[in-house]
Design an enzyme around this catalytic site. Structure first.
Site, PDB file in Angstrom:
ATOM      1  N   LYS A  51       0.484  -7.940  -0.684  1.00 49.15           N
ATOM      2  CA  LYS A  51      -0.414  -8.088  -1.823  1.00 49.15           C
ATOM      3  C   LYS A  51      -0.025  -9.275  -2.713  1.00 49.15           C
ATOM      4  O   LYS A  51      -0.857  -9.793  -3.444  1.00 49.15           O
ATOM      5  CB  LYS A  51      -0.490  -6.786  -2.602  1.00 49.15           C
ATOM      6  CG  LYS A  51      -0.996  -5.672  -1.677  1.00 49.15           C
ATOM      7  CD  LYS A  51      -1.562  -4.511  -2.376  1.00 49.15           C
ATOM      8  CE  LYS A  51      -2.274  -3.568  -1.416  1.00 49.15           C
ATOM      9  NZ  LYS A  51      -1.405  -2.961  -0.382  1.00 49.15           N
TER      10      LYS A  51
HETATM   11  C1  LIG Z   1      -1.967  -2.245   0.652  1.00 48.52           C
HETATM   12  C2  LIG Z   1      -1.170  -2.161   1.892  1.00 48.52           C
HETATM   13  C3  LIG Z   1      -1.771  -1.902   3.129  1.00 48.52           C
HETATM   14  C4  LIG Z   1      -3.243  -1.632   3.267  1.00 48.52           C
HETATM   15  O1  LIG Z   1      -4.004  -2.760   2.968  1.00 48.52           O
HETATM   16  P1  LIG Z   1      -5.535  -2.613   2.579  1.00 48.52           P
HETATM   17  O2  LIG Z   1      -6.019  -3.990   2.553  1.00 48.52           O
HETATM   18  O3  LIG Z   1      -5.554  -1.969   1.242  1.00 48.52           O
HETATM   19  O4  LIG Z   1      -6.168  -1.781   3.596  1.00 48.52           O
HETATM   20  C5  LIG Z   1      -0.970  -1.888   4.251  1.00 48.52           C
HETATM   21  N1  LIG Z   1       0.351  -2.085   4.170  1.00 48.52           N
HETATM   22  C6  LIG Z   1       0.969  -2.325   2.996  1.00 48.52           C
HETATM   23  C7  LIG Z   1       2.434  -2.511   2.980  1.00 48.52           C
HETATM   24  C8  LIG Z   1       0.228  -2.382   1.823  1.00 48.52           C
HETATM   25  O5  LIG Z   1       0.839  -2.627   0.667  1.00 48.52           O
END
Ligand SMILES: *Cc1c(COP(=O)(O)O)cnc(C)c1O
Length: 451
Positions: free
Chosen positions: A72
């Site tokens: 993120k």
């Molecule tokens: C947020 C997240 C996901 C999922 O991603 P999305 O785009 O929300 O589906 C998968 N793995 C990790 C480590 C995350 O932080």
């Protein structure tokens, strides 16, 4: 071609080039400055988002070299720069308060992105029982004068519902407006967040071509661990923008609502919720799916489906939309047990250590490969294994009943790998935020902080 030109650039310049095509309001120089700030020595590797190859047909795109050790950061280091610059251009005089419900990683990444950014404040709610010890410590020890963090009783959907209620509360907005503040989200449905994610799909493709394992123009698959459908949606946009992608494999954990949807066209949230070892994917309502449906259908239909989701918890998109979805997506899911076996076996056979979310994608891909698939595929790796050290240690048969900080050093000892700096010394930082609120108390908590 344009992609050939991208292959010669480093990650930052790839980002400037791709974002520049879709953000007319900023000049190349402005974008270059944002990119330089967003992806600099806050990242622990010069490539920013490197693709590591396990073999000729399997790459792993590592998106966790940023300040919070999860993917993120790729978007949330960029978003505050785009947001504040564009508010300035619009002549906005009020301050923006970012309100976030998090399954763990978004919250920390948003906090890092917005901490002490002028003209902003940020409030993050996380489910008390739904984040790892390391994630919790990362958030509750966040520095910055403009940040606030609180636990919420319940799971991610409770926190999310609480935040959505605040966003739709007119009186609340009015109260804030009187203070010269307005609300904005950093969650999901935000172009300033999606676009920086599109960049890494292009970048991974370029890395694949540069490795000599595929030729320019060859298609590849991406296998993406998915919960809220944001990351994989960016991959879909990349494909629509012309990236040679055959299909996007949506990998779920035991909360396999999306796998069922991709296979049947029926989205049904009426099912048991499981707390898994990949907590950032423990989601039953995937917010960003709505955006895909808007692209594949018409506003009235999507509105109808979202209403049905609210009232009966279920909708059916019908044969035509399903066919379009299946043209671009495939879906699969796995269990905690299988993911742990994959972590263990991959490390023992190749020395590559992956986290539990990445392991879900790896396991789903392994199933497809057992069924005879061998297409070149990039697994999108979303977190450092150290961020989920408890479950990764369990995969090696180690005791995980320890504090977050102890787990981090133990994983390092057990695997002979080095923990990322942001995850070391967590126990020596001051815990600034200890509170927990009920869903109904969330508006008051926000008002109190903004007082
Ligand atoms: C947020 C997240 C996901 C999922 O991603 P999305 O785009 O929300 O589906 C998968 N793995 C990790 C480590 C995350 O932080």
């Amino acid at each position: 071609t344009e992609i050939e030109a991208l292959c010669k650039l480093d990650y930052r310049e790839r980002a400037v080039s791709i974002m520049g095509k879709y953000l007319d309001e900023f000049s190349q120089e402005e974008l270059r400055a944002f990119v330089r700030d967003a992806y600099s020595n806050n990242y622990d590797c010069a490539e920013i988002a490197p693709t590591k190859f396990l073999n000729d047909n399997t790459g792993v795109l590592e998106l966790w070299h940023g300040p919070t050790c999860a993917f993120k950061d790729m978007a949330l280091q960029m978003l505050p720069r785009l947001l504040t610059a564009s508010l300035k251009k619009l002549g906005e005089t009020r301050k923006v308060c970012i309100l976030v419900a998090t399954s763990g990683d978004t919250g920390k990444a948003a906090l890092e992105g917005f901490a002490d950014v002028e003209g902003t404040s940020i409030v993050v709610f996380y489910p008390r029982d739904g984040v790892s010890d390391v994630q919790k410590l990362q958030m509750t020890t966040q520095r910055g004068e403009n940040v606030f963090v609180s636990a919420v009783e319940g799971n991610f959907d409770d926190a999310q519902t609480g935040v959505k209620m605040i966003f739709s509360d007119r009186d609340f907005a009015k109260k804030l407006d009187e203070k010269g503040i307005f609300l904005s989200s950093a969650n999901s449905i935000n172009w300033g967040r999606l676009l920086p994610q599109v960049v890494y799909y292009f970048s991974a493709y370029c890395d694949y071509v540069n490795s000599g394992k595929i030729k320019m123009g060859d298609e590849i698959d991406f296998c993406v661990p998915t919960g809220n459908f944001g990351d994989i949606l960016a991959g879909w946009y990349a494909k629509k923008m012309g990236l040679p992608v055959r299909r996007l494999i949506c990998a779920s954990n035991r909360n396999n609502v999306l796998t069922d949807f991709i296979n049947t066209g029926v989205y049904d949230r009426n099912r048991e919720f499981f707390a898994t070892i990949s907590p950032s994917m423990d989601i039953l309502v995937s917010s960003n799916l709505e955006r895909l449906l808007f692209m594949l259908s018409d506003d009235a239909s999507v509105k109808g489906w979202m209403d049905e989701l609210k009232t009966v918890g279920k909708y059916d998109v019908g044969a035509k939309v399903l066919k379009d979805i299946q043209a671009d997506f495939d879906g699969g899911f796995t269990s905690d047990e299988q993911a742990k076996v994959c972590i263990n076996e991959l490390f023992k056979s190749s020395g590559y250590l992956m986290d539990t979310h990445t392991a879900d994608a790896y396991a789903v891909l392994a199933d497809l490969r057992k069924a005879g698939e061998s297409f070149p595929t990039v697994i999108v790796s979303t977190a450092s294994p150290y961020k989920f050290a408890d479950s990764v240690l369990e995969a090696f048969g180690e005791d995980s009943a320890k504090s977050g900080a102890e787990l981090v050093s133990k994983l390092s000892a057990v695997t002979g790998t080095t923990a990322p700096t942001p995850l070391t010394g967590l126990d020596s930082r001051e815990v600034r935020f200890k509170g927990c609120s009920a869903k109904e108390e969330m508006p008051e908590v926000v008002l109190e902080f903004l007082k």
